[in-house]
Motif scaffolding. Structure first.
Motif, PDB file in Angstrom:
ATOM      1  N   MET A 199      -5.059  51.392  10.886  1.00 48.34           N
ATOM      2  CA  MET A 199      -5.123  50.775   9.575  1.00 48.34           C
ATOM      3  C   MET A 199      -6.456  50.056   9.461  1.00 48.34           C
ATOM      4  O   MET A 199      -6.944  49.474  10.420  1.00 48.34           O
ATOM      5  N   LYS A 200      -7.025  50.094   8.267  1.00 49.86           N
ATOM      6  CA  LYS A 200      -8.249  49.352   8.005  1.00 49.86           C
ATOM      7  C   LYS A 200      -8.030  48.495   6.765  1.00 49.86           C
ATOM      8  O   LYS A 200      -7.671  48.992   5.702  1.00 49.86           O
ATOM      9  N   VAL A 201      -8.230  47.190   6.930  1.00 50.55           N
ATOM     10  CA  VAL A 201      -8.037  46.209   5.865  1.00 50.55           C
ATOM     11  C   VAL A 201      -9.400  45.669   5.445  1.00 50.55           C
ATOM     12  O   VAL A 201     -10.215  45.307   6.294  1.00 50.55           O
ATOM     13  N   ALA A 202      -9.638  45.622   4.135  1.00 49.55           N
ATOM     14  CA  ALA A 202     -10.857  45.028   3.578  1.00 49.55           C
ATOM     15  C   ALA A 202     -10.478  43.783   2.799  1.00 49.55           C
ATOM     16  O   ALA A 202      -9.517  43.792   2.028  1.00 49.55           O
ATOM     17  N   VAL A 203     -11.243  42.720   3.006  1.00 53.38           N
ATOM     18  CA  VAL A 203     -10.998  41.459   2.311  1.00 53.38           C
ATOM     19  C   VAL A 203     -12.289  41.052   1.598  1.00 53.38           C
ATOM     20  O   VAL A 203     -13.366  41.057   2.208  1.00 53.38           O
ATOM     21  N   THR A 204     -12.184  40.721   0.302  1.00 53.44           N
ATOM     22  CA  THR A 204     -13.359  40.221  -0.413  1.00 53.44           C
ATOM     23  C   THR A 204     -13.868  38.996   0.332  1.00 53.44           C
ATOM     24  O   THR A 204     -13.078  38.150   0.757  1.00 53.44           O
ATOM     25  N   TYR A 205     -15.182  38.881   0.481  1.00 52.19           N
ATOM     26  CA  TYR A 205     -15.726  37.927   1.442  1.00 52.19           C
ATOM     27  C   TYR A 205     -16.882  37.126   0.871  1.00 52.19           C
ATOM     28  O   TYR A 205     -17.809  37.689   0.280  1.00 52.19           O
ATOM     29  N   ASP A 206     -16.837  35.797   1.097  1.00 50.52           N
ATOM     30  CA  ASP A 206     -17.940  34.907   0.761  1.00 50.52           C
ATOM     31  C   ASP A 206     -17.922  33.732   1.723  1.00 50.52           C
ATOM     32  O   ASP A 206     -17.084  32.830   1.585  1.00 50.52           O
ATOM     33  N   GLN A 207     -18.785  33.754   2.720  1.00 52.46           N
ATOM     34  CA  GLN A 207     -18.925  32.676   3.697  1.00 52.46           C
ATOM     35  C   GLN A 207     -17.595  32.304   4.348  1.00 52.46           C
ATOM     36  O   GLN A 207     -17.240  31.135   4.461  1.00 52.46           O
ATOM     37  N   GLY A 208     -16.832  33.305   4.752  1.00 57.71           N
ATOM     38  CA  GLY A 208     -15.578  33.080   5.457  1.00 57.71           C
ATOM     39  C   GLY A 208     -14.360  32.903   4.563  1.00 57.71           C
ATOM     40  O   GLY A 208     -13.238  32.891   5.043  1.00 57.71           O
ATOM     41  N   GLU A 209     -14.581  32.772   3.272  1.00 58.96           N
ATOM     42  CA  GLU A 209     -13.491  32.582   2.316  1.00 58.96           C
ATOM     43  C   GLU A 209     -13.281  33.855   1.498  1.00 58.96           C
ATOM     44  O   GLU A 209     -14.183  34.683   1.365  1.00 58.96           O
ATOM     45  N   ILE A 210     -12.086  33.985   0.912  1.00 54.67           N
ATOM     46  CA  ILE A 210     -11.784  35.128   0.061  1.00 54.67           C
ATOM     47  C   ILE A 210     -12.499  34.942  -1.270  1.00 54.67           C
ATOM     48  O   ILE A 210     -12.272  33.959  -1.978  1.00 54.67           O
TER      49      ILE A 210
ATOM     50  N   ASP B 199      -7.437  51.306   3.777  1.00 54.53           N
ATOM     51  CA  ASP B 199      -6.167  51.638   3.132  1.00 54.53           C
ATOM     52  C   ASP B 199      -5.466  50.415   2.553  1.00 54.53           C
ATOM     53  O   ASP B 199      -4.470  50.543   1.859  1.00 54.53           O
ATOM     54  N   THR B 200      -6.011  49.213   2.815  1.00 51.99           N
ATOM     55  CA  THR B 200      -5.404  47.976   2.321  1.00 51.99           C
ATOM     56  C   THR B 200      -6.513  46.998   1.936  1.00 51.99           C
ATOM     57  O   THR B 200      -7.492  46.850   2.661  1.00 51.99           O
ATOM     58  N   VAL B 201      -6.333  46.331   0.784  1.00 53.55           N
ATOM     59  CA  VAL B 201      -7.282  45.325   0.313  1.00 53.55           C
ATOM     60  C   VAL B 201      -6.537  44.009   0.108  1.00 53.55           C
ATOM     61  O   VAL B 201      -5.435  43.989  -0.440  1.00 53.55           O
ATOM     62  N   ILE B 202      -7.176  42.931   0.529  1.00 59.94           N
ATOM     63  CA  ILE B 202      -6.720  41.570   0.239  1.00 59.94           C
ATOM     64  C   ILE B 202      -7.837  40.930  -0.569  1.00 59.94           C
ATOM     65  O   ILE B 202      -9.006  41.002  -0.191  1.00 59.94           O
ATOM     66  N   CYS B 203      -7.476  40.317  -1.711  1.00 54.10           N
ATOM     67  CA  CYS B 203      -8.506  39.769  -2.592  1.00 54.10           C
ATOM     68  C   CYS B 203      -7.953  38.605  -3.400  1.00 54.10           C
ATOM     69  O   CYS B 203      -6.771  38.306  -3.354  1.00 54.10           O
ATOM     70  N   GLY B 204      -8.847  38.007  -4.177  1.00 50.64           N
ATOM     71  CA  GLY B 204      -8.443  36.983  -5.129  1.00 50.64           C
ATOM     72  C   GLY B 204      -8.003  37.668  -6.412  1.00 50.64           C
ATOM     73  O   GLY B 204      -7.091  38.483  -6.417  1.00 50.64           O
ATOM     74  N   ASN B 205      -8.697  37.372  -7.489  1.00 52.15           N
ATOM     75  CA  ASN B 205      -8.363  37.967  -8.782  1.00 52.15           C
ATOM     76  C   ASN B 205      -8.857  39.407  -8.857  1.00 52.15           C
ATOM     77  O   ASN B 205      -9.904  39.736  -8.306  1.00 52.15           O
TER      78      ASN B 205
ATOM     79  N   LYS C 160      -5.099  54.841  -7.550  1.00 54.79           N
ATOM     80  CA  LYS C 160      -5.453  56.265  -7.554  1.00 54.79           C
ATOM     81  C   LYS C 160      -6.063  56.702  -6.230  1.00 54.79           C
ATOM     82  O   LYS C 160      -5.947  57.862  -5.838  1.00 54.79           O
ATOM     83  N   ALA C 161      -6.734  55.771  -5.541  1.00 56.76           N
ATOM     84  CA  ALA C 161      -7.351  56.071  -4.247  1.00 56.76           C
ATOM     85  C   ALA C 161      -6.363  55.868  -3.086  1.00 56.76           C
ATOM     86  O   ALA C 161      -6.750  55.973  -1.928  1.00 56.76           O
ATOM     87  N   ASP C 162      -5.100  55.572  -3.417  1.00 58.65           N
ATOM     88  CA  ASP C 162      -4.073  55.300  -2.401  1.00 58.65           C
ATOM     89  C   ASP C 162      -4.434  54.135  -1.491  1.00 58.65           C
ATOM     90  O   ASP C 162      -4.201  54.166  -0.280  1.00 58.65           O
ATOM     91  N   ILE C 163      -5.033  53.102  -2.087  1.00 57.71           N
ATOM     92  CA  ILE C 163      -5.342  51.870  -1.370  1.00 57.71           C
ATOM     93  C   ILE C 163      -4.423  50.791  -1.921  1.00 57.71           C
ATOM     94  O   ILE C 163      -4.471  50.474  -3.107  1.00 57.71           O
ATOM     95  N   ARG C 164      -3.563  50.258  -1.085  1.00 55.33           N
ATOM     96  CA  ARG C 164      -2.686  49.185  -1.562  1.00 55.33           C
ATOM     97  C   ARG C 164      -3.476  47.885  -1.559  1.00 55.33           C
ATOM     98  O   ARG C 164      -4.429  47.714  -0.786  1.00 55.33           O
ATOM     99  N   PHE C 165      -3.087  46.967  -2.438  1.00 57.04           N
ATOM    100  CA  PHE C 165      -3.816  45.711  -2.532  1.00 57.04           C
ATOM    101  C   PHE C 165      -2.862  44.543  -2.685  1.00 57.04           C
ATOM    102  O   PHE C 165      -1.752  44.676  -3.190  1.00 57.04           O
ATOM    103  N   PHE C 166      -3.344  43.412  -2.220  1.00 59.60           N
ATOM    104  CA  PHE C 166      -2.627  42.146  -2.301  1.00 59.60           C
ATOM    105  C   PHE C 166      -3.586  41.164  -2.948  1.00 59.60           C
ATOM    106  O   PHE C 166      -4.546  40.719  -2.316  1.00 59.60           O
ATOM    107  N   GLY C 167      -3.375  40.838  -4.222  1.00 61.71           N
ATOM    108  CA  GLY C 167      -4.268  39.966  -4.968  1.00 61.71           C
ATOM    109  C   GLY C 167      -3.721  38.560  -5.116  1.00 61.71           C
ATOM    110  O   GLY C 167      -2.575  38.276  -4.779  1.00 61.71           O
ATOM    111  N   GLY C 168      -4.570  37.694  -5.623  1.00 59.05           N
ATOM    112  CA  GLY C 168      -4.186  36.307  -5.846  1.00 59.05           C
ATOM    113  C   GLY C 168      -4.183  35.480  -4.576  1.00 59.05           C
ATOM    114  O   GLY C 168      -3.576  34.417  -4.521  1.00 59.05           O
ATOM    115  N   VAL C 169      -4.887  35.955  -3.561  1.00 63.10           N
ATOM    116  CA  VAL C 169      -4.929  35.266  -2.273  1.00 63.10           C
ATOM    117  C   VAL C 169      -6.154  34.352  -2.249  1.00 63.10           C
ATOM    118  O   VAL C 169      -7.220  34.717  -2.737  1.00 63.10           O
TER     119      VAL C 169
END
Length: 131
Positions: A1-12, A58-64, A75-84
């Motif tokens: 599994m590969k998870v991508a998280v929106t990133y800014d100086q260690g914070e989401i 295959d997985t994204v964690i992000c804010g808004n 459509k790209a079959d990437i699940r996401f978890f927003g509002g984090v």
């Protein structure tokens, strides 16, 4: 599994479509094997789904995240978890433990602009997204 998280100086970073960086985590057996920060190279909004897919995400964690970006991830079959919010590393640890706090109804809020997807955010009705 590969998870991508929106990133800014260690914070989401709180706007998926405008993130300049993702922190990528390679995970096997619920254990982080490696991580790296990657530059989005100017890709934004809808183009990010293809960018992430090429990296094997295959997985994204992000804010808004707006509905247009949500649709392209789906459509790209990437699940996401927003509002984090908070620490990128802690969010991934929480995700692996099944304790990630996210908002399944997340939308882009708290900013004024119009997306190419044809909706505007931050309008007079409290920042709800419009299709």
């Amino acid at each position: 599994m590969k998870v991508a998280v929106t990133y800014d100086q260690g914070e989401i970073f709180q706007h998926f479509g405008r993130t300049a960086y993702f922190k990528l985590f390679t995970i096997e057996d619920k254990t982080i094997q490696s991580s790296e920060v990657v530059d989005t190279a100017g890709n934004g909004h809808g183009a990010l789904a293809d960018f992430l897919k090429q990296l094997g995400v295959d997985t994204v964690i992000c804010g808004n995240i707006g509905p247009g970006a949500q649709e392209t991830l789906n459509k790209a079959d990437i699940r996401f978890f927003g509002g984090v919010t908070g620490s990128v590393d802690q969010a991934v640890e929480d995700f692996l433990a099944g304790d990630l706090k996210y908002n399944p109804d997340v939308c882009c809020r708290d900013h004024d602009h119009t997306h190419e997807a044809g909706h505007s955010c931050g309008s007079a009705d409290g920042g709800h997204c419009h299709d």
